[in-house]
Design a protein around this motif. Structure first.
Motif: not given
Length: 162
Positions: A103-104, A106-107, A126-127, A130, A133-134
């Motif tokens: 989940l993190s 991409g951040a 980043w957005i 998402i 990332d999910i």
């Protein structure tokens, strides 16, 4: 470092690369996270060699772009997270850690974009990722939940470095 250590580290690095390439057609579904967790638990600091050899091999195959710099620190971040929880015996904890990492991802990977393009560029990058990332987080949770114990047992029997 002993020759045996170098041979095992080389083989485990190659295994990461083969696993990554084999599942490349599935977006954000990978076994690298699971294996870095397992390697860290079984090999400790020697895992860093595996991570960096894996990253160099990826760079040789796919080219050395900004994404490659990310691989140098993102997988290292996972290594340190595993070291922090290394005494934990719960598969659920490892599945949750792998999920959080996915989940993190991409951040963590957006850091160079923050540095190069500023706050807007980093947040936009980043957005945009998402949804991926999910998928990454959910798939990591399931993969670790299902494969952690059997792969740990196999690797524990096969890897014998002093």
């Amino acid at each position: 470092m002993k020759i045996k250590d170098m041979a095992v580290i080389s083989l485990l690095s190659a295994l990461l690369l083969v696993l990554q390439i084999a599942l490349n057609f599935l977006p954000n579904i990978e076994l690298v996270t699971l294996f870095i967790i397992l390697y860290t638990l079984l090999l400790g600091k020697k895992t860093l060699y595996i991570i960096y050899i894996f990253a160099v091999l990826e760079g040789i195959i796919y080219g050395f772009g900004i994404w490659w710099l990310m691989y140098l620190y993102v997988w290292t971040f996972l290594y340190f997270a595993v070291r922090y929880f290394k005494n934990n015996k719960s598969i659920i904890v490892w599945a949750l850690l792998a999920s959080f990492f996915g989940l993190s991802f991409g951040a963590l990977c957006s850091i160079p974009y923050f540095l190069i393009g500023g706050m807007e560029t980093g947040i936009t990058w980043w957005i945009a990722g998402i949804p991926h990332d999910i998928v990454h987080g959910i798939s990591n949770f399931i993969i670790v939940l299902v494969l952690f114990k059997p792969m740990f047992q196999v690797l524990q029997k096969q890897i014998n470095l002093d």
